[in-house]
Structure formats: C-alpha cells, structure tokens
Design an enzyme around this catalytic site. Structure first.
Site, PDB file in Angstrom:
ATOM      1  N   SER A 186      40.224  48.516  38.079  1.00  0.00           N
ATOM      2  CA  SER A 186      39.425  48.327  39.290  1.00  0.00           C
ATOM      3  C   SER A 186      38.784  49.594  39.835  1.00  0.00           C
ATOM      4  O   SER A 186      38.003  49.516  40.794  1.00  0.00           O
ATOM      5  CB  SER A 186      40.281  47.670  40.372  1.00  0.00           C
ATOM      6  OG  SER A 186      40.478  46.311  40.061  1.00  0.00           O
ATOM      7  N   PHE A 229      44.391  30.922  34.324  1.00  0.00           N
ATOM      8  CA  PHE A 229      43.834  32.183  33.842  1.00  0.00           C
ATOM      9  C   PHE A 229      44.959  33.192  33.595  1.00  0.00           C
ATOM     10  O   PHE A 229      44.978  33.894  32.574  1.00  0.00           O
ATOM     11  CB  PHE A 229      42.839  32.752  34.859  1.00  0.00           C
ATOM     12  CG  PHE A 229      42.115  33.974  34.381  1.00  0.00           C
ATOM     13  CD1 PHE A 229      40.920  33.871  33.691  1.00  0.00           C
ATOM     14  CD2 PHE A 229      42.625  35.241  34.633  1.00  0.00           C
ATOM     15  CE1 PHE A 229      40.248  35.000  33.255  1.00  0.00           C
ATOM     16  CE2 PHE A 229      41.962  36.380  34.190  1.00  0.00           C
ATOM     17  CZ  PHE A 229      40.766  36.263  33.498  1.00  0.00           C
ATOM     18  N   ASN A 242      38.816  39.954  42.886  1.00  0.00           N
ATOM     19  CA  ASN A 242      38.041  40.450  41.765  1.00  0.00           C
ATOM     20  C   ASN A 242      36.720  39.708  41.597  1.00  0.00           C
ATOM     21  O   ASN A 242      35.750  40.265  41.081  1.00  0.00           O
ATOM     22  CB  ASN A 242      38.876  40.373  40.485  1.00  0.00           C
ATOM     23  CG  ASN A 242      39.959  41.431  40.468  1.00  0.00           C
ATOM     24  OD1 ASN A 242      39.684  42.623  40.516  1.00  0.00           O
ATOM     25  ND2 ASN A 242      41.222  40.988  40.428  1.00  0.00           N
TER      26      ASN A 242
END
Length: 380
Positions: free
Chosen positions: A90, A154, A198
């Site tokens: 990130s 996910f 995100n």
C-alpha cells in the site's frame, strides 16, 4: 498503535506470533557512522521475534545508513541485502495520490469532482453511488466504499493456502476488483466516517487513466520515477517475479501465525492493482518521501491538501491525509509516510516533516515483527 494500511483483508495475514525456528542474525554494515544503535537493535529484535529477514535504510544530515538482519532465503541461508527490491504493497497509494494531485495542479481535475464525472456507473450497487463520492474521499478513505480485500471469498482465494496456490497467477482487472466491492453494502455514507479501503485506490488509478488517456503506471513512471531517478522502483502489472537484487518472501497463508511457512515470492500483482502492486527498495523510498515532503513533486497548495488529515477512530496518534499518514511518535516527533503489506512482505517508509530524515524498511515475512519499534528507535 499501527493502523492497518495493508492490502490484505481481515481474514488473512499479519497476526502476531513468533516463527517456530528464528533465523540467524546478521547485522549489515553501517554507513555514515551516526548513532543508529537503537535502530539496529530493533531490527535484530524483529528477527528474534520470527521475521525471516529485515532490510532498512535511513538518510539524515549525517548521510545514508543501512542495516540488515536475518536471511533473505530460508532454504540457502543467504542474507538480506541493503539493496533488496521488495513488494511495497500500500505504499503504492502515496504514488497514486501524488499523480492525482499533480493533475489537480494542472487544472485537469478537481478533488471535489464526483467519481461519476470520470467513471460513470462504475461505483454503483448495494447502496454505493459514485455520484455522491468525490476524488478527495477516495484518497483519504472517507468514501465509505467497501474494500474488496475484505470479501471472504476473495480472502480464501488469494490469501489462504489452498486458494493462493491455485490462483496466485490469476490476472484480475481493476473493474473486476471494483465489482467484488459492489457486491457489498458501503461501510458508511460518503464523508460520514473513515475506513481504510483498497477499492478507493483501484478507482483512483482508473481516474488517472481516464483523465490522462494513459495507464496509471505510465503516469507514475514519467511523473515520479523518471523525475527522481528511482531506478529500483517499478509498477509490475502482471509480471510475477521481483527484479534482482531481491530476497524471497514468506507467509503462513493462514489466519494464525503458527504452522508451516510458505515461499510466496512469485505472484500476479494485478490482485493489488493501483492499491498496492508496486516494487521498490529502501533507498528509493527514502528519496521519494523526502522529495515529496520537501515540495519537489507538488506545489505548496497540493502538498497542503495532501497533508490535511482526517481522524482515525481509535488511533489518537495518527491521521490520514491524501495517500499520506501523519504519526506522532512517543517522543513527540511527527513523521509522514505510509505502510504496506502484501503476501510475504511488510514495509514502512516515513520521513520527518521537513523531509530531511527518512527511514524505509522491509520484513520478508508477513505474520510477525514490530516495524513501529524500528521507527521509534530511529527518530526518538
């Protein structure tokens, strides 16, 4: 308290426990001779706690100083290198926000533009509405958009062992990642609160492409990497390897910090996209954040916008700006930067408010270790 600013969702990674068999210590050489004893001790402590290996580089008025500890390869015992390239997760977000603020300075968009102005209909479903969300809210995580990495399917597919080894080389498009988020309700109404997502930065990368007509990676390269001569930094797209010099990356691929350790070095980083796919090294990250805070990448107005933070509930010593976090350390020093986590890699890069003292570090394991301790020792 560290704020979770990683790619991973709540179902996986970054728990806190020791590796069953700690790697051997191997401190790297110090450059510059300034007193970094405490920093070196904190790096060694991370390895004693179970991190396979650590690399760190600091730059201050006395010059550049680097150290390593532990190993870069559990199989061969090869040490980490101060020049190691690694997945920064990130930390990518600061690069993305910088490009968007450059575009604002050029008059090509406004932070108050709605997402639908640029990407009509993309953010829609289960209460999400891109007509009510601004670019600014994407960048400071006040949009309320659900984070696709929090989706349980996910998480099982890409962060837990069985799914990861079946799907580690899948290619995912930004639209597919946003579509995962749209299956869920928003976290809150736009602007009503703060929550790290995100998905915000996947959308932000798509805005860059819409405004410029070029992929966000191209804009980062020409506006930031080439400008600062960041030769170790790249936006890999679907490339599954990490350029050399580099170490192996390790994960438990589980919801706990115990059990086997797996080599997760190769993967298709499209699962992170503009939320966290970039690769760099510590020297480049120091140069980037120092240049950013010293006003070499943004005009004063845009840098002020970037440094305008919002409150993070439950974390009194930190605020989040536009792809940039402000932390007050225990000694009262303010540092600006970002953390990043992705499979087998945990990183942090921070700099003092004047950009004249910077530190970047990486753990090549994602389940243990205290990066905050290293930062505290370097700046306090």
């Amino acid at each position: 308290m560290r704020v979770r600013t990683t790619l991973v969702g709540a179902t996986a990674l970054l728990a806190t426990a020791a590796l069953a068999a700690p790697a051997a210590l191997a401190a790297g050489p110090a450059a510059g001779g300034h007193g970094h004893t405490g920093t070196r001790e904190a790096v060694r402590a991370a390895v004693e706690a179970g991190v396979p290996g650590v690399t760190a580089t600091a730059v201050d008025g006395h010059g550049t100083w680097s150290t390593t500890a532990g190993v870069g390869d559990l199989r061969t015992g090869a040490p980490r290198s101060t020049a190691d390239r690694y997945r920064v997760g990130s930390i990518t977000k600061t690069f993305v926000a910088t490009v968007l603020l450059q575009l604002e300075a050029e008059g090509r968009l406004s932070l108050d533009d709605k997402v639908d102005t640029w990407l009509p209909g993309l953010v829609r479903g289960h209460g999400h509405d891109g007509r009510r969300i601004t670019v600014r809210q994407l960048l400071n995580h006040t949009s309320g958009i659900y984070s696709y990495t929090s989706d349980e399917d996910f998480g099982r597919r890409y962060f837990l062992k069985d799914g990861f080894f079946r799907h580690r080389y899948d290619t995912l498009t930004p639209r597919e990642l946003v579509a995962i988020a749209m299956k869920h309700a928003p976290d809150f109404a736009p602007g009503a609160s703060w929550n790290y997502s995100n998905t915000n930065y996947v959308v932000a990368g798509m805005v860059i492409e819409k405004v410029t007509g070029r992929p966000y990676a191209t804009e980062i390269r020409r506006r930031v990497l080439d400008r600062l001569h960041l030769r170790a930094t790249s936006v890999p797209g679907t490339r599954v390897t990490v350029p050399r010099p580099s170490s192996r990356a390790y994960s438990k691929l589980a919801e706990t910090a115990t059990g086997p350790t797996y080599d997760v070095t190769t993967l298709n980083p499209s699962l992170a996209s503009s939320a966290g796919e970039m690769i760099s090294n510590s020297a480049d990250l120091d140069r980037f954040y120092s240049a950013l805070l010293r006003g070499k990448l943004l005009p004063p107005r845009q840098l002020k916008e970037m440094k305008t933070t919002v409150k993070i509930e439950g974390v009194p010593n930190a605020g989040y700006g536009l792809g940039l976090m402000d932390r007050t350390l225990t000694c009262g020093v303010h540092v600006w930067g970002h953390d990043g986590g992705i499979h087998g890699s945990a990183s942090s890069a921070v700099t003092a408010a004047d950009g004249r003292h910077s530190l970047a570090l990486n753990f090549n394991g994602d389940w243990t270790g205290d990066m905050d301790a290293v930062i505290e020792k370097e700046f306090c």
